[in-house]
Design an enzyme around this catalytic site. Structure first.
Site, PDB file in Angstrom:
ATOM      1  N   ASN A  12     -44.594 -35.012  51.379  1.00 46.06           N
ATOM      2  CA  ASN A  12     -44.060 -33.706  51.000  1.00 46.06           C
ATOM      3  C   ASN A  12     -42.792 -33.401  51.788  1.00 46.06           C
ATOM      4  O   ASN A  12     -42.465 -34.081  52.768  1.00 46.06           O
ATOM      5  CB  ASN A  12     -45.093 -32.615  51.259  1.00 46.06           C
ATOM      6  CG  ASN A  12     -46.054 -32.431  50.102  1.00 46.06           C
ATOM      7  OD1 ASN A  12     -45.722 -32.705  48.957  1.00 46.06           O
ATOM      8  ND2 ASN A  12     -47.252 -31.964  50.397  1.00 46.06           N
TER       9      ASN A  12
ATOM     10  N   CYS B 268     -48.578 -37.208  43.502  1.00 46.07           N
ATOM     11  CA  CYS B 268     -47.511 -36.423  42.887  1.00 46.07           C
ATOM     12  C   CYS B 268     -47.214 -37.029  41.516  1.00 46.07           C
ATOM     13  O   CYS B 268     -46.773 -38.179  41.423  1.00 46.07           O
ATOM     14  CB  CYS B 268     -46.258 -36.446  43.766  1.00 46.07           C
ATOM     15  SG  CYS B 268     -44.838 -35.598  43.037  1.00 46.07           S
ATOM     16  N   GLY B 269     -47.485 -36.271  40.453  1.00 37.54           N
ATOM     17  CA  GLY B 269     -47.322 -36.794  39.107  1.00 37.54           C
ATOM     18  C   GLY B 269     -45.877 -37.086  38.737  1.00 37.54           C
ATOM     19  O   GLY B 269     -45.549 -38.165  38.224  1.00 37.54           O
ATOM     20  N   ASN B 270     -44.983 -36.132  38.981  1.00 32.32           N
ATOM     21  CA  ASN B 270     -43.572 -36.365  38.670  1.00 32.32           C
ATOM     22  C   ASN B 270     -42.984 -37.433  39.580  1.00 32.32           C
ATOM     23  O   ASN B 270     -42.136 -38.230  39.155  1.00 32.32           O
ATOM     24  CB  ASN B 270     -42.779 -35.065  38.785  1.00 32.32           C
ATOM     25  CG  ASN B 270     -42.994 -34.147  37.603  1.00 32.32           C
ATOM     26  OD1 ASN B 270     -43.259 -34.596  36.496  1.00 32.32           O
ATOM     27  ND2 ASN B 270     -42.885 -32.847  37.838  1.00 32.32           N
TER      28      ASN B 270
ATOM     29  N   ASN C 292     -51.980 -25.932  45.503  1.00 32.70           N
ATOM     30  CA  ASN C 292     -50.794 -25.630  44.705  1.00 32.70           C
ATOM     31  C   ASN C 292     -51.156 -24.514  43.739  1.00 32.70           C
ATOM     32  O   ASN C 292     -52.203 -24.568  43.084  1.00 32.70           O
ATOM     33  CB  ASN C 292     -50.349 -26.875  43.936  1.00 32.70           C
ATOM     34  CG  ASN C 292     -50.014 -28.026  44.858  1.00 32.70           C
ATOM     35  OD1 ASN C 292     -49.059 -27.986  45.605  1.00 32.70           O
ATOM     36  ND2 ASN C 292     -50.836 -29.073  44.817  1.00 32.70           N
TER      37      ASN C 292
ATOM     38  N   GLU D 282     -45.699 -24.892  45.485  1.00 29.30           N
ATOM     39  CA  GLU D 282     -46.287 -26.127  45.993  1.00 29.30           C
ATOM     40  C   GLU D 282     -46.509 -26.088  47.498  1.00 29.30           C
ATOM     41  O   GLU D 282     -45.602 -25.750  48.268  1.00 29.30           O
ATOM     42  CB  GLU D 282     -45.390 -27.323  45.659  1.00 29.30           C
ATOM     43  CG  GLU D 282     -45.449 -27.743  44.196  1.00 29.30           C
ATOM     44  CD  GLU D 282     -44.982 -29.177  43.996  1.00 29.30           C
ATOM     45  OE1 GLU D 282     -45.439 -30.070  44.746  1.00 29.30           O
ATOM     46  OE2 GLU D 282     -44.170 -29.391  43.094  1.00 29.30           O
ATOM     47  N   ARG D 283     -47.707 -26.451  47.897  1.00 33.64           N
ATOM     48  CA  ARG D 283     -47.995 -26.627  49.323  1.00 33.64           C
ATOM     49  C   ARG D 283     -47.159 -27.810  49.829  1.00 33.64           C
ATOM     50  O   ARG D 283     -46.831 -28.735  49.074  1.00 33.64           O
ATOM     51  CB  ARG D 283     -49.482 -26.906  49.555  1.00 33.64           C
ATOM     52  CG  ARG D 283     -49.954 -28.225  48.978  1.00 33.64           C
ATOM     53  CD  ARG D 283     -51.354 -28.599  49.408  1.00 33.64           C
ATOM     54  NE  ARG D 283     -51.669 -29.942  48.931  1.00 33.64           N
ATOM     55  CZ  ARG D 283     -52.749 -30.611  49.275  1.00 33.64           C
ATOM     56  NH1 ARG D 283     -53.639 -30.060  50.089  1.00 33.64           N
ATOM     57  NH2 ARG D 283     -52.967 -31.831  48.815  1.00 33.64           N
TER      58      ARG D 283
ATOM     59  N   CYS E  86     -44.021 -29.401  38.306  1.00 35.24           N
ATOM     60  CA  CYS E  86     -45.096 -30.074  39.047  1.00 35.24           C
ATOM     61  C   CYS E  86     -45.929 -30.853  38.047  1.00 35.24           C
ATOM     62  O   CYS E  86     -46.526 -30.266  37.137  1.00 35.24           O
ATOM     63  CB  CYS E  86     -45.947 -29.051  39.786  1.00 35.24           C
ATOM     64  SG  CYS E  86     -47.330 -29.797  40.704  1.00 35.24           S
ATOM     65  N   GLY E  87     -45.975 -32.164  38.203  1.00 31.86           N
ATOM     66  CA  GLY E  87     -46.683 -33.007  37.246  1.00 31.86           C
ATOM     67  C   GLY E  87     -48.190 -32.838  37.304  1.00 31.86           C
ATOM     68  O   GLY E  87     -48.839 -32.656  36.267  1.00 31.86           O
ATOM     69  N   THR E  88     -48.770 -32.917  38.505  1.00 28.18           N
ATOM     70  CA  THR E  88     -50.219 -32.713  38.615  1.00 28.18           C
ATOM     71  C   THR E  88     -50.580 -31.280  38.236  1.00 28.18           C
ATOM     72  O   THR E  88     -51.674 -31.022  37.723  1.00 28.18           O
ATOM     73  CB  THR E  88     -50.729 -33.037  40.025  1.00 28.18           C
ATOM     74  OG1 THR E  88     -49.996 -32.266  40.993  1.00 28.18           O
ATOM     75  CG2 THR E  88     -50.589 -34.522  40.342  1.00 28.18           C
TER      76      THR E  88
END
Length: 257
Positions: A65, A74-76, A170, A186-187, A196-198
């Site tokens: 992060n 992290c999805g993205n 998040n 986002e944390r 944010c992907g996830t």
């Protein structure tokens, strides 16, 4: 030492990505990572990603992060590192890679990256909000108008509440519509990010829980662009989840450390 980096973004979620197949980057130097991600005195990014060799997959993704700490999936970022691996000519149009939550499959189709996420089990409620883990923990709050939300203020209040302060969460604010809109705190970044992907995956599942998804496919609009999510629901589990959207290189450069 001079290190080459690439700046990528996936619907506005931006990352510093480093080809670290020689294992030269010091992953213990959290202060360096935080300094590189800082937007005024550094390169500026929501996170930093290392691409490393892996014994059984095409590569390994190690994600940090913006605060410098290694984090959950992290999805993205996962979609961006797939595009990066293709740029390095490590892969063609498909691959598998290891992340902190296990093996992921990915495909590049028509300049978009589709990433298979881990199965999601256990969808909980916190009052009117949904709470679930899609590789990272997420809190989904449905609101009437995302444009009217003070994401920094309201997101901080939830993330640092007694329930979530220790592990962090998040916080996503979702507005129903066609397509639905989402904003995310986002944390680890401790601020709003453009995407944010996830979080999009978590929002898609929450939307399905309230009957807002048709044919197991939904497109979600973030401040940085659109992401699509497909899945197969089975009882209280979601499987064969795919997150799709653009992933683009912004520029490359070098820094000294």
């Amino acid at each position: 030492m001079i290190i080459e980096f690439y700046k990528y973004q996936g619907t506005g979620n931006d990352f510093i990505i480093i080809d670290d197949r020689d294992n030269e980057f010091d992953t213990a130097d959290n202060s360096l990572i935080a300094a590189l991600c800082e937007r005024r005195m550094g390169i500026g990014a929501d996170g930093l990603i290392l691409l490393r060799n892996h014994a059984t997959s095409d590569f390994e993704m190690i994600y940090f992060n913006a605060d410098g700490k290694q984090s959950s999936m992290c999805g993205n970022g996962g979609r961006c590192i797939v595009a990066f691996a293709q740029l390095l000519e490590m892969i063609d149009n498909s691959c598998s890679f290891m992340a902190i939550d296990g093996i992921h499959q990915a495909k590049i189709i028509d300049n978009e990256v589709a990433l298979q996420m881990q199965d999601v089990h256990g969808i909980n409620r916190d009052g009117d909000a949904f709470v679930l883990d899609t590789g990272s923990p997420h809190y989904i709050s449905f609101v009437e108008n995302t444009d009217a939300i003070n994401v920094q203020k309201k997101g901080t209040a939830v993330r640092h509440s007694a329930t979530y302060k220790k592990e962090g969460v998040n916080v996503n604010f979702v507005q129903l519509g066609n397509p639905p809109k989402m904003r995310t705190y986002e944390r680890g970044v401790e601020d709003e990010t453009l995407s944010c992907g996830t979080g999009a995956v978590a929002a898609a599942i929450a939307l399905d829980q309230i009957g807002e998804v048709e044919d197991n496919l939904i497109e979600i609009t973030t401040a940085g662009g659109s992401l699509s999510v497909t899945f197969e629901p089975f009882n209280n589990t979601y499987r064969n989840i795919w997150l799709s959207g653009p992933a683009e290189v912004v520029y490359m450069g070098e820094f000294a450390c």
